[in-house]
Every structure is written in C-alpha cells, then in structure tokens.
Write an enzyme that holds these catalytic residues in place. Sequence first.
Site, PDB file in Angstrom:
ATOM      1  N   ARG A  31       0.835  -1.201   0.000  1.00 22.02           N
ATOM      2  CA  ARG A  31       0.000   0.000   0.000  1.00 22.02           C
ATOM      3  C   ARG A  31       0.874   1.258   0.000  1.00 22.02           C
ATOM      4  O   ARG A  31       2.007   1.258   0.465  1.00 22.02           O
ATOM      5  CB  ARG A  31      -0.933  -0.009   1.214  1.00 22.02           C
ATOM      6  CG  ARG A  31      -1.924  -1.162   1.209  1.00 22.02           C
ATOM      7  CD  ARG A  31      -2.787  -1.204  -0.040  1.00 22.02           C
ATOM      8  NE  ARG A  31      -3.852  -2.195   0.062  1.00 22.02           N
ATOM      9  CZ  ARG A  31      -4.462  -2.737  -0.969  1.00 22.02           C
ATOM     10  NH1 ARG A  31      -4.123  -2.418  -2.208  1.00 22.02           N
ATOM     11  NH2 ARG A  31      -5.434  -3.616  -0.791  1.00 22.02           N
ATOM     12  N   CYS A  84      -4.763  -8.712 -10.499  1.00 22.51           N
ATOM     13  CA  CYS A  84      -4.002  -7.505 -10.875  1.00 22.51           C
ATOM     14  C   CYS A  84      -2.578  -7.859 -11.320  1.00 22.51           C
ATOM     15  O   CYS A  84      -1.960  -7.121 -12.079  1.00 22.51           O
ATOM     16  CB  CYS A  84      -3.901  -6.533  -9.692  1.00 22.51           C
ATOM     17  SG  CYS A  84      -5.491  -5.903  -9.177  1.00 22.51           S
ATOM     18  N   LYS A 180      -2.804 -26.609   9.658  1.00 23.31           N
ATOM     19  CA  LYS A 180      -2.747 -25.258  10.240  1.00 23.31           C
ATOM     20  C   LYS A 180      -4.135 -24.620  10.217  1.00 23.31           C
ATOM     21  O   LYS A 180      -4.544 -23.972  11.187  1.00 23.31           O
ATOM     22  CB  LYS A 180      -1.713 -24.386   9.503  1.00 23.31           C
ATOM     23  CG  LYS A 180      -1.455 -23.066  10.208  1.00 23.31           C
ATOM     24  CD  LYS A 180      -0.051 -22.516  10.018  1.00 23.31           C
ATOM     25  CE  LYS A 180       0.254 -21.414  11.020  1.00 23.31           C
ATOM     26  NZ  LYS A 180       0.246 -20.071  10.479  1.00 23.31           N
ATOM     27  N   ASN A 247      -0.134 -14.816  23.048  1.00 24.07           N
ATOM     28  CA  ASN A 247      -0.710 -14.132  21.859  1.00 24.07           C
ATOM     29  C   ASN A 247      -2.203 -13.869  21.978  1.00 24.07           C
ATOM     30  O   ASN A 247      -2.945 -14.748  22.410  1.00 24.07           O
ATOM     31  CB  ASN A 247      -0.623 -15.047  20.622  1.00 24.07           C
ATOM     32  CG  ASN A 247       0.701 -15.006  19.953  1.00 24.07           C
ATOM     33  OD1 ASN A 247       1.700 -14.751  20.587  1.00 24.07           O
ATOM     34  ND2 ASN A 247       0.701 -15.297  18.663  1.00 24.07           N
ATOM     35  N   TYR A 248      -2.610 -12.710  21.521  1.00 20.77           N
ATOM     36  CA  TYR A 248      -4.011 -12.519  21.144  1.00 20.77           C
ATOM     37  C   TYR A 248      -4.027 -12.880  19.660  1.00 20.77           C
ATOM     38  O   TYR A 248      -3.279 -12.284  18.883  1.00 20.77           O
ATOM     39  CB  TYR A 248      -4.437 -11.063  21.350  1.00 20.77           C
ATOM     40  CG  TYR A 248      -4.606 -10.702  22.822  1.00 20.77           C
ATOM     41  CD1 TYR A 248      -5.712 -11.162  23.519  1.00 20.77           C
ATOM     42  CD2 TYR A 248      -3.668  -9.930  23.476  1.00 20.77           C
ATOM     43  CE1 TYR A 248      -5.878 -10.847  24.869  1.00 20.77           C
ATOM     44  CE2 TYR A 248      -3.830  -9.613  24.825  1.00 20.77           C
ATOM     45  CZ  TYR A 248      -4.930 -10.082  25.512  1.00 20.77           C
ATOM     46  OH  TYR A 248      -5.090  -9.788  26.834  1.00 20.77           O
ATOM     47  N   ASN A 249      -4.831 -13.871  19.261  1.00 24.47           N
ATOM     48  CA  ASN A 249      -4.729 -14.367  17.876  1.00 24.47           C
ATOM     49  C   ASN A 249      -5.120 -13.289  16.852  1.00 24.47           C
ATOM     50  O   ASN A 249      -5.755 -12.292  17.187  1.00 24.47           O
ATOM     51  CB  ASN A 249      -5.513 -15.672  17.700  1.00 24.47           C
ATOM     52  CG  ASN A 249      -6.995 -15.439  17.564  1.00 24.47           C
ATOM     53  OD1 ASN A 249      -7.461 -14.865  16.584  1.00 24.47           O
ATOM     54  ND2 ASN A 249      -7.765 -15.864  18.560  1.00 24.47           N
ATOM     55  N   ARG A 257      -9.457  -4.120  15.621  1.00 24.44           N
ATOM     56  CA  ARG A 257      -9.109  -2.985  14.735  1.00 24.44           C
ATOM     57  C   ARG A 257     -10.240  -2.657  13.773  1.00 24.44           C
ATOM     58  O   ARG A 257     -10.065  -1.838  12.865  1.00 24.44           O
ATOM     59  CB  ARG A 257      -7.865  -3.328  13.915  1.00 24.44           C
ATOM     60  CG  ARG A 257      -6.617  -3.385  14.757  1.00 24.44           C
ATOM     61  CD  ARG A 257      -5.405  -3.665  13.858  1.00 24.44           C
ATOM     62  NE  ARG A 257      -4.254  -4.003  14.669  1.00 24.44           N
ATOM     63  CZ  ARG A 257      -3.446  -5.045  14.475  1.00 24.44           C
ATOM     64  NH1 ARG A 257      -3.655  -5.849  13.459  1.00 24.44           N
ATOM     65  NH2 ARG A 257      -2.433  -5.273  15.268  1.00 24.44           N
TER      66      ARG A 257
HETATM   67  N1  LIG Z   1       1.529 -11.694  10.509  1.00 25.90           N
HETATM   68  C1  LIG Z   1       1.900 -12.906  10.884  1.00 25.90           C
HETATM   69  O1  LIG Z   1       2.650 -13.079  11.858  1.00 25.90           O
HETATM   70  C2  LIG Z   1       1.483 -14.113  10.105  1.00 25.90           C
HETATM   71  C3  LIG Z   1       0.553 -14.021   9.090  1.00 25.90           C
HETATM   72  N2  LIG Z   1       0.199 -15.158   8.399  1.00 25.90           N
HETATM   73  C4  LIG Z   1      -0.766 -15.089   7.317  1.00 25.90           C
HETATM   74  O2  LIG Z   1      -0.172 -14.328   6.254  1.00 25.90           O
HETATM   75  C5  LIG Z   1      -1.173 -13.577   5.545  1.00 25.90           C
HETATM   76  C6  LIG Z   1      -0.812 -12.105   5.610  1.00 25.90           C
HETATM   77  O3  LIG Z   1      -0.897 -11.688   6.970  1.00 25.90           O
HETATM   78  P1  LIG Z   1      -0.306 -10.293   7.470  1.00 25.90           P
HETATM   79  O4  LIG Z   1       1.010 -10.038   6.877  1.00 25.90           O
HETATM   80  O5  LIG Z   1      -0.439 -10.317   8.937  1.00 25.90           O
HETATM   81  O6  LIG Z   1      -1.387  -9.302   6.842  1.00 25.90           O
HETATM   82  P2  LIG Z   1      -1.252  -7.725   6.598  1.00 25.90           P
HETATM   83  O7  LIG Z   1      -2.629  -7.204   6.508  1.00 25.90           O
HETATM   84  O8  LIG Z   1      -0.314  -7.143   7.592  1.00 25.90           O
HETATM   85  O9  LIG Z   1      -0.505  -7.634   5.191  1.00 25.90           O
HETATM   86  C7  LIG Z   1      -1.127  -7.765   3.935  1.00 25.90           C
HETATM   87  C8  LIG Z   1      -0.892  -6.468   3.191  1.00 25.90           C
HETATM   88  O10 LIG Z   1      -1.188  -6.666   1.819  1.00 25.90           O
HETATM   89  C9  LIG Z   1      -1.870  -5.483   1.362  1.00 25.90           C
HETATM   90  N3  LIG Z   1      -2.559  -5.793   0.114  1.00 25.90           N
HETATM   91  C10 LIG Z   1      -3.704  -6.486  -0.077  1.00 25.90           C
HETATM   92  N4  LIG Z   1      -3.990  -6.552  -1.395  1.00 25.90           N
HETATM   93  C11 LIG Z   1      -3.003  -5.898  -2.035  1.00 25.90           C
HETATM   94  C12 LIG Z   1      -2.745  -5.624  -3.402  1.00 25.90           C
HETATM   95  N5  LIG Z   1      -3.565  -6.016  -4.374  1.00 25.90           N
HETATM   96  N6  LIG Z   1      -1.635  -4.909  -3.718  1.00 25.90           N
HETATM   97  C13 LIG Z   1      -0.814  -4.469  -2.744  1.00 25.90           C
HETATM   98  N7  LIG Z   1      -0.999  -4.694  -1.434  1.00 25.90           N
HETATM   99  C14 LIG Z   1      -2.089  -5.407  -1.090  1.00 25.90           C
HETATM  100  C15 LIG Z   1      -2.756  -5.153   2.529  1.00 25.90           C
HETATM  101  O11 LIG Z   1      -3.307  -3.849   2.461  1.00 25.90           O
HETATM  102  P3  LIG Z   1      -4.826  -3.612   3.025  1.00 25.90           P
HETATM  103  O12 LIG Z   1      -4.781  -3.947   4.486  1.00 25.90           O
HETATM  104  O13 LIG Z   1      -5.046  -2.167   2.716  1.00 25.90           O
HETATM  105  O14 LIG Z   1      -5.709  -4.534   2.251  1.00 25.90           O
HETATM  106  C16 LIG Z   1      -1.754  -5.313   3.677  1.00 25.90           C
HETATM  107  O15 LIG Z   1      -0.961  -4.168   3.820  1.00 25.90           O
HETATM  108  C17 LIG Z   1      -2.490 -13.941   6.227  1.00 25.90           C
HETATM  109  O16 LIG Z   1      -3.089 -15.024   5.576  1.00 25.90           O
HETATM  110  C18 LIG Z   1      -2.076 -14.351   7.644  1.00 25.90           C
HETATM  111  O17 LIG Z   1      -3.002 -15.212   8.261  1.00 25.90           O
HETATM  112  C19 LIG Z   1       0.777 -16.377   8.635  1.00 25.90           C
HETATM  113  C20 LIG Z   1       1.684 -16.502   9.646  1.00 25.90           C
HETATM  114  C21 LIG Z   1       2.100 -15.403  10.460  1.00 25.90           C
HETATM  115  C1  LIG Z   2      -0.868 -19.600  15.540  1.00 22.13           C
HETATM  116  C2  LIG Z   2      -1.853 -18.478  15.810  1.00 22.13           C
HETATM  117  C3  LIG Z   2      -3.099 -19.045  16.429  1.00 22.13           C
HETATM  118  C4  LIG Z   2      -1.121 -17.593  16.758  1.00 22.13           C
HETATM  119  O1  LIG Z   2      -1.910 -16.685  17.420  1.00 22.13           O
HETATM  120  C5  LIG Z   2      -2.204 -17.811  14.511  1.00 22.13           C
HETATM  121  O2  LIG Z   2      -1.881 -18.330  13.455  1.00 22.13           O
HETATM  122  C6  LIG Z   2      -3.030 -16.588  14.425  1.00 22.13           C
HETATM  123  O3  LIG Z   2      -3.111 -15.842  15.383  1.00 22.13           O
HETATM  124  O4  LIG Z   2      -3.611 -16.385  13.355  1.00 22.13           O
END
Ligand SMILES: NC(=O)C1=CN([C@@H]2O[C@H](COP(=O)(O)OP(=O)(O)OC[C@H]3O[C@@H](n4cnc5c(N)ncnc54)[C@H](OP(=O)(O)O)[C@@H]3O)[C@@H](O)[C@H]2O)C=CC1
Ligand SMILES: CC(C)(CO)C(=O)C(=O)O
Length: 299
Positions: A31, A84, A180, A247-249, A257
């Site tokens: 973004r 896209c 998972k 963790n809060y999941n 939020r």
């Molecule tokens: N964070 C973590 O620790 C972990 C996350 N995951 C998984 O990974 C995935 C991502 O999670 P997370 O990183 O936390 O999510 P985030 O929301 O932090 O990151 C995703 C980002 O991608 C952006 N985005 C969406 N569509 C587009 C697009 N077309 N072009 C450019 N940017 C785009 C979003 O913007 P916008 O919000 O404006 O849509 C956002 O900034 C999820 O499935 C989550 O469950 C897995 C393990 C750990």
């Molecule tokens: C592993 C766990 C449950 C950790 O909080 C997670 O994947 C999530 O929060 O989405």
Amino acid sequence: MKIYVLGAGSIGSLFGALLTRIGEDVTLIGRKEHVEAINNNGLMVVGVEEFTVYPRAVTETPPEPPDLIILATKSYSSAYALQCAKESIGENTWILSIQNGLGNEDEALKYTKNVLGGITTNGATLERWGVVRWTGKGITIIGNYPKGKGEFAERLVALFKKAGLEAEISESIAGWKWAKAIVNSAINPIGAIMEVKNGDILENDYLLTLAMEVVKEGCQVATQWGIEFDMHPMELLIETLKRTRENYNSMLQDIRRGKMTEIDFINGKIIEYSEEIGLKTPLNFALWSLVKAKESQTK
Ligand SMILES: NC(=O)C1=CN([C@@H]2O[C@H](COP(=O)(O)OP(=O)(O)OC[C@H]3O[C@@H](n4cnc5c(N)ncnc54)[C@H](OP(=O)(O)O)[C@@H]3O)[C@@H](O)[C@H]2O)C=CC1
Ligand SMILES: CC(C)(CO)C(=O)C(=O)O
C-alpha cells in the site's frame, strides 16, 4: 533470484527484508503509505533481529515476470491481487503462498501450474509504515502444491535458510495447510469470541474441550478429502497453544481494529469442503456465525 512480494504487510515485509539482506532482487508490492516510507527511509526490521534494508517498493506489480511471487496478502485479498498481477506471471514464474487458510493456492493455480504451498509460524506485525516487528522466530514449510517436491522448492528452502529463516520442505504441503487451518479454525474464533489469549484456551477446560472438538470435526472433513498429515492437527493444536500462550490471535486483533477477518477462508472453507461431500460441521458453523456477527457489529 527475482522476487515479488505481493501484499507486503507484516509477514510479507519480513520475508522481503530477510531476502533483500542476502542480496536477492526483491520488489515489495504494498500500500501507498508503506511504499512511500520504504522509499524514503528503507524497510526497518525490529524485534528478533534489527536491521534496515532498501528493497524496491511499489504499489502496482511491475510487468516483467519474476522467478517467484510470494503471495502474502490476507486470504480475502488473494483473488483480486492475483488478478491484478496476472500480466507478470510468466511461464517460469513460481507462486508461493505463505498465508493462513485454505484456497489461496487454488486461486494461484488459475494462472500457472507452478504453485508452492507454504506455512510459516514466524510472527510479524507492522509497527508503523516502513517498520516491521519480527515478534517470534518460527519455521517455514513449503512444498509443491498440493503435493510433491521439486527442484525449485529445494532451491527456495536453501535460499530461506541463507536468509536466516528456519525452513523445511514437505512432500505433502496440502496436509500442512489443512493442519494449520484446522488449528486456526479452533483457536482463532474461540479466542476472538471470548476475547482471550491463546494460553487462556489451554488453561480453561471448557474452552480446551471445545477447541479439541472443533479440531476433530475439521479432521473428519480432511480425512474424507484424502488429506494426509505429517503432524496430526490435535498435536499441532496443543503445541501451538503452548508456544503462543501470550498471543491474542490474529482474528481477535482484526476484530479489535474493525478489520475484516479471515474466517471465510478458515472455518468457512472447512464448511464448504464438508458440504461438497454431504458432511455436517455444526461446530465450525456455530463459530463462523458468531465471528461473522462480531465482524458486522464492528463495521
Ligand atoms: N503476521 C503474521 O505473523 C502471520 C501471518 N500469516 C498469514 O499471512 C497472511 C498475511 O498476513 P499479514 O502479513 O499479517 O497481513 P497484513 O494485513 O499485515 O498484510 C497484507 C498487506 O497486503 C496489502 N494488500 C492487499 N492486497 C493488495 C494488493 N492487491 N496490492 C498491494 N498490497 C495489497 C494489505 O493492504 P490492506 O490492508 O489495505 O488490504 C496489507 O498491507 C495472512 O493469511 C495471515 O493469516 C501467517 C503466519 C504469520
Ligand atoms: C498460531 C496463531 C493461532 C497464533 O496466534 C495464529 O496463526 C493466528 O493468530 O492467526
């Protein structure tokens, strides 16, 4: 390797930063505010390790096909993000999903057969634009989707290890994705509805029993679909609850939020898969309904 991170938020920025640090040709697609911050001050990682890197950051996928696209949007954004990015998916481009939930790899398969599935237990959160906090070191498991392992997956595991990630290859990545998702189908909605930490589910007999029943229900669906697990979801549930006690999941965090949750790609997908084969999943349906109700209250 030329790598695009599609959806550079929390986890995508972490992977992108680690790969940039070892000299890979990384482009983050994210973004506007995040992209501007990275272009002005670099991408800073804090937490487990602390460093700043200067990857290319853009809001639109560049047209040149990369070797690898790491899909790291929330699951509900995958279909649109891939649509896209479709012009940049070349004949030799691989797509790796490191997302939670089910269905992301199937979305990628609409554009190429070169699809890798992945799970990661690393934790990351976007502290502010341009700054990602690596909250916990975990493991990343990848494999050809839905199963098998190939030369590219082997190469990528080696690259991830070089970048400082713990990484492994699996012959049955669909099994890991399901395991998972089943664990998330129990922990995430229960934590989100009760507004408790993961550790509270472990310590409360009612919540733990419910979580275990939800896992059993998910396993019945997976088994009917012929999914084989390297690690049984029940074992993964207990291990995850212990490891992420504080963790809060992510689902609870999204609700707090006022953001959309990934419930449709976790419990929602388990319900869809069960309906396709005439099975009922009443616990998943109850949790899905309650989270949808909670989501609609915060809008
Ligand atoms: N964070 C973590 O620790 C972990 C996350 N995951 C998984 O990974 C995935 C991502 O999670 P997370 O990183 O936390 O999510 P985030 O929301 O932090 O990151 C995703 C980002 O991608 C952006 N985005 C969406 N569509 C587009 C697009 N077309 N072009 C450019 N940017 C785009 C979003 O913007 P916008 O919000 O404006 O849509 C956002 O900034 C999820 O499935 C989550 O469950 C897995 C393990 C750990
Ligand atoms: C592993 C766990 C449950 C950790 O909080 C997670 O994947 C999530 O929060 O989405």
